[in-house]
Design a protein around this motif. Structure first.
Motif, short mmCIF file in Angstrom:
data_model
loop_
_atom_site.label_atom_id
_atom_site.label_comp_id
_atom_site.label_asym_id
_atom_site.label_seq_id
_atom_site.Cartn_x
_atom_site.Cartn_y
_atom_site.Cartn_z
N VAL A 108 44.91 21.14 13.51
CA VAL A 108 45.11 21.43 14.94
C VAL A 108 44.01 22.24 15.61
CG1 VAL A 108 47.60 21.28 14.98
CG2 VAL A 108 46.54 23.43 14.37
N VAL A 109 43.21 22.91 14.78
CA VAL A 109 42.30 23.89 15.39
C VAL A 109 41.33 23.28 16.42
CG1 VAL A 109 40.57 23.87 13.53
CG2 VAL A 109 40.85 25.91 14.91
N ASP A 110 40.81 22.10 16.12
CA ASP A 110 39.86 21.50 17.08
C ASP A 110 40.57 21.03 18.34
OD1 ASP A 110 37.55 21.96 15.70
OD2 ASP A 110 37.78 20.16 14.45
N LYS A 111 41.80 20.46 18.13
CA LYS A 111 42.55 19.94 19.28
C LYS A 111 42.98 21.07 20.22
CE LYS A 111 44.39 16.30 16.38
NZ LYS A 111 45.45 16.20 15.39
N ALA A 112 43.25 22.25 19.64
CA ALA A 112 43.79 23.34 20.45
C ALA A 112 42.76 23.96 21.40
CB ALA A 112 44.35 24.43 19.53
N GLU A 113 41.50 23.84 21.08
CA GLU A 113 40.42 24.45 21.88
C GLU A 113 40.71 25.90 22.23
OE1 GLU A 113 39.30 22.04 25.17
OE2 GLU A 113 38.30 20.59 23.88
N MET A 114 40.87 26.70 21.19
CA MET A 114 41.11 28.13 21.37
C MET A 114 39.80 28.87 21.09
SD MET A 114 44.53 29.56 19.76
CE MET A 114 45.31 31.05 20.20
N GLU A 170 51.28 28.43 14.77
CA GLU A 170 52.18 28.06 15.86
C GLU A 170 51.44 28.01 17.20
OE1 GLU A 170 55.21 26.82 15.90
OE2 GLU A 170 54.81 26.82 13.74
N ALA A 171 50.66 29.06 17.43
CA ALA A 171 49.92 29.15 18.70
C ALA A 171 48.97 27.97 18.84
CB ALA A 171 49.15 30.46 18.77
N LEU A 172 48.30 27.64 17.76
CA LEU A 172 47.35 26.52 17.81
C LEU A 172 48.08 25.21 18.08
CD1 LEU A 172 45.00 27.46 14.82
CD2 LEU A 172 44.31 27.32 17.20
N LYS A 173 49.24 25.06 17.40
CA LYS A 173 50.01 23.81 17.56
C LYS A 173 50.48 23.65 18.99
CE LYS A 173 51.95 22.76 13.04
NZ LYS A 173 53.07 23.08 12.16
N SER A 174 51.03 24.72 19.55
CA SER A 174 51.57 24.59 20.91
C SER A 174 50.45 24.34 21.92
CB SER A 174 52.44 25.78 21.29
OG SER A 174 51.65 26.91 21.36
N LYS A 175 49.29 24.96 21.68
CA LYS A 175 48.17 24.73 22.61
C LYS A 175 47.70 23.28 22.50
CE LYS A 175 44.84 27.13 25.03
NZ LYS A 175 43.46 27.54 24.87
N ALA A 176 47.63 22.78 21.26
CA ALA A 176 47.16 21.40 21.05
C ALA A 176 48.15 20.42 21.70
CB ALA A 176 47.02 21.12 19.57
N GLU A 177 49.45 20.72 21.56
CA GLU A 177 50.50 19.85 22.13
C GLU A 177 50.40 19.82 23.65
OE1 GLU A 177 54.77 20.50 21.14
OE2 GLU A 177 53.93 20.27 19.12
#
Ligand SMILES: Nc1ncnc2c1ncn2[C@@H]1O[C@H](COP(=O)(O)OP(=O)(O)OP(=O)(O)O)[C@@H](O)[C@H]1O
Ligand SMILES: [Mg+2]
Length: 514
Positions: free
Chosen positions: A424-430, A455-462
């Motif tokens: 998820v890390v790339d998709k989340a763009e954090m 969790e934070a990364l997942k929700s941002k990516a979603e």
């Protein structure tokens, strides 16, 4: 034994008596000529020559004396029975030195020389505007006559270079700023300095390891490239453009560069510089082995093309309310060298023109959140040697942050969690700044920190996926807002009123169009 000491004392007594008798009987001129003659005879028969390096040369401090003192401190063995200790201003290191009238052998290019530190009492001074110290200090260098031409110049150059290196290593880094708005301090310097103790290093910097290694290699080549730059006829300087969203580590990278090379930083606040000639003066007062930084270059000055009214002009986007011209309402920069505003052409002269070469071994770093807003003249090849994109947190960068903040190596983490993070890390763009915040918050409990981060990364990516790319735009707006907030904080007086009025004007215009 007693008899021996007795006769020695009487000989010395007689000698002293003769000397004082001679002093009374022989006039000073004759005494001086005799001494000179003795010296000449002595020099004819000795195989050595001597060089005196006094602490004070006329009324000025002799740079060479200080350099020799520092250099010899690296040769002095700590086991010596009596050494002098010094701690210079702004330095966290203590240096050892020769005490009065002590001697030391040194070897350079296979030639052995002798140094002697000579301290004598200064004769009573007549009136002077600048009182001299009571003691007269100096070093005497003894070299064999046959070696003199072989080593003297190169040896002294070597000492100067070594001393400068040591001075830099011993001294704390300094961070300079020109926030005084063009006024000079009591010594005529336009820069103010504070000790620079930023802890960021390349080790703590979270970014792609390949890119990081490339930058470190580039810096190493630069710092050791004096002969290369000389050979190729290029000025010994290098330009880096760091760009990317806020919180991706641009400022941290600058600190890491300074710590890595041991350079000072000059943080150039362009909004405090009134014209191009002031900019040139600032440049002339920077020292070599330094990094000259202009942060947020896109909102510091008018980045229009050098030609007035160029169609290529991106200024209206890049200009900020910080721009003095915008504030004064003139709108267009003159582009003239002697104009009363700072222009892109002035800036390019600063980094690239003839003036950029006064001094050497300097790195220019510009940062921006919007590379697209920069004038192509700044981006042209040869201007900024390296363009470095500081990206959102990638998986390799994330692993560095986990190691820094939680002390967790890859092997310490649960395989499933690690995989989840990687997905998820790339998709989340954090940004690394956001990730760091989350990790700091939960640093007492590693498992909780990692799970919460996931969790934070997942929700941002979603969220990003759901909005089908609109988040990207939204992000841009967020970025824009964040920057404006930052600028307003940095220069509240300059920013607020003007920004409000510009916004109001824009809103009025929109209403009219509707
Ligand atoms: N790549 C990174 N590696 C390690 N820490 C980082 C990184 N990026 C950001 N941080 C953390 O976030 C904080 C803010 O980062 P920094 O000021 O370097 O970002 P920036 O890109 O200069 O942002 P801005 O564009 O707003 O100036 C730093 O103090 C650091 O703790
Ligand atoms: Mg920054």
């Amino acid at each position: 034994m007693k008899e021996y000491w007795g006769s020695l004392a009487s000989i010395l007594g007689v000698l002293a008596f003769c000397q004082s008798l001679l002093q009374v009987l022989i006039p000073p001129e004759l005494r001086f000529a005799t001494l000179k003659l003795f010296n000449r005879i002595f020099n004819m028969f000795t195989s050595y020559c001597y060089f005196d390096i006094t602490e004070i040369d006329g009324v000025n401090t002799n740079e060479l004396y200080n350099a020799v003192q520092l250099y010899l401190s690296s040769c002095v063995s700590i086991s010596g029975s009596r050494l002098s200790l010094t701690r210079a201003l702004n330095s966290s290191a203590i240096t050892f030195g020769l005490t009065n009238n002590d001697t030391l052998f040194d070897t350079f290019n296979g030639v052995t020389v002798l140094w002697e530190h000579i301290v004598t009492q200064r004769q009573a001074q007549t009136f002077s505007w600048r009182p001299l110290p009571d003691e007269k200090r100096g070093f005497t260098l003894r070299i064999k006559k046959k070696d003199k031409s072989l080593i003297l110049d190169s040896y002294l150059d070597y000492i100067m270079e070594k001393a400068n290196d040591m001075r830099r290593k011993n001294q704390d880094r300094l961070l300079y700023t020109n926030s005084r708005g063009g006024s000079l301090d009591s010594r005529g310097h336009p820069w103010e300095s504070v000790p620079f103790k930023h802890p960021s290093t390349f080790e703590t910097l979270a970014m792609d390891p390949v890119k990081k290694a490339e930058i470190m290699e580039d810096l190493k080549d630069f710092a050791s490239g004096q002969s290369f730059y000389q050979k190729t006829g290029r000025a010994w300087k290098r330009g880096y453009l760091l760009y990317g969203p806020p919180g991706t580590g641009k400022s941290s990278m600058i600190a890491a560069m300074a710590n890595h090379l041991g350079y000072d930083i000059y943080d150039l606040e362009l909004t405090e510089v009134h014209n191009n000639s002031e900019l040139r003066k600032l440049l002339m007062k920077t020292s070599s082995k330094s990094i000259i930084v202009i942060e947020d270059i896109d909102c510091s000055i008018n980045l229009s093309n050098r030609k007035k009214g160029s169609p290529n002009n991106s200024s209206s986007i890049g200009r900020s309310y910080c721009d003095p011209e915008m504030r004064s309402g003139t709108g267009v920069s003159s582009g003239d060298e002697g104009g009363n505003s700072i222009t892109l052409s002035g800036l390019l002269n600063f980094t690239d023109g003839l003036w950029s070469c006064c001094g050497s071994e300097r790195i220019f770093v510009f940062t921006t959140n919007h590379i697209d807003k920069l004038d192509p003249a700044l981006l042209r090849s040869g201007r900024m040697d390296m363009h470095v994109f500081m990206s959102y947190c990638s998986f390799p960068a994330l692993k560095i942050l986990l190691k820094n903040y939680l002390g967790s190596a890859e092997s310490d983490l649960d395989e499933g969690v690690l995989k989840g993070l990687e997905e998820v890390v790339d998709k989340a763009e954090m940004t690394p700044a956001d990730v760091s915040e989350l990790l700091i918050k939960n640093r007492r409990s590693k498992d909780k920190a990692v799970l919460e981060l996931l969790e934070a990364l997942k929700s941002k990516a979603e969220m990003k996926l759901k909005s089908g790319g609109c988040v990207g735009e939204k992000n841009l707006n967020d970025v824009e807002e964040e920057e404006q907030e930052k600028r307003a904080l940095e220069s509240p007086k300059e920013g607020c009123d003007f920004e409000d009025s510009v916004k109001k004007e824009e809103e009025d215009e929109e209403k009219k169009i509707k």
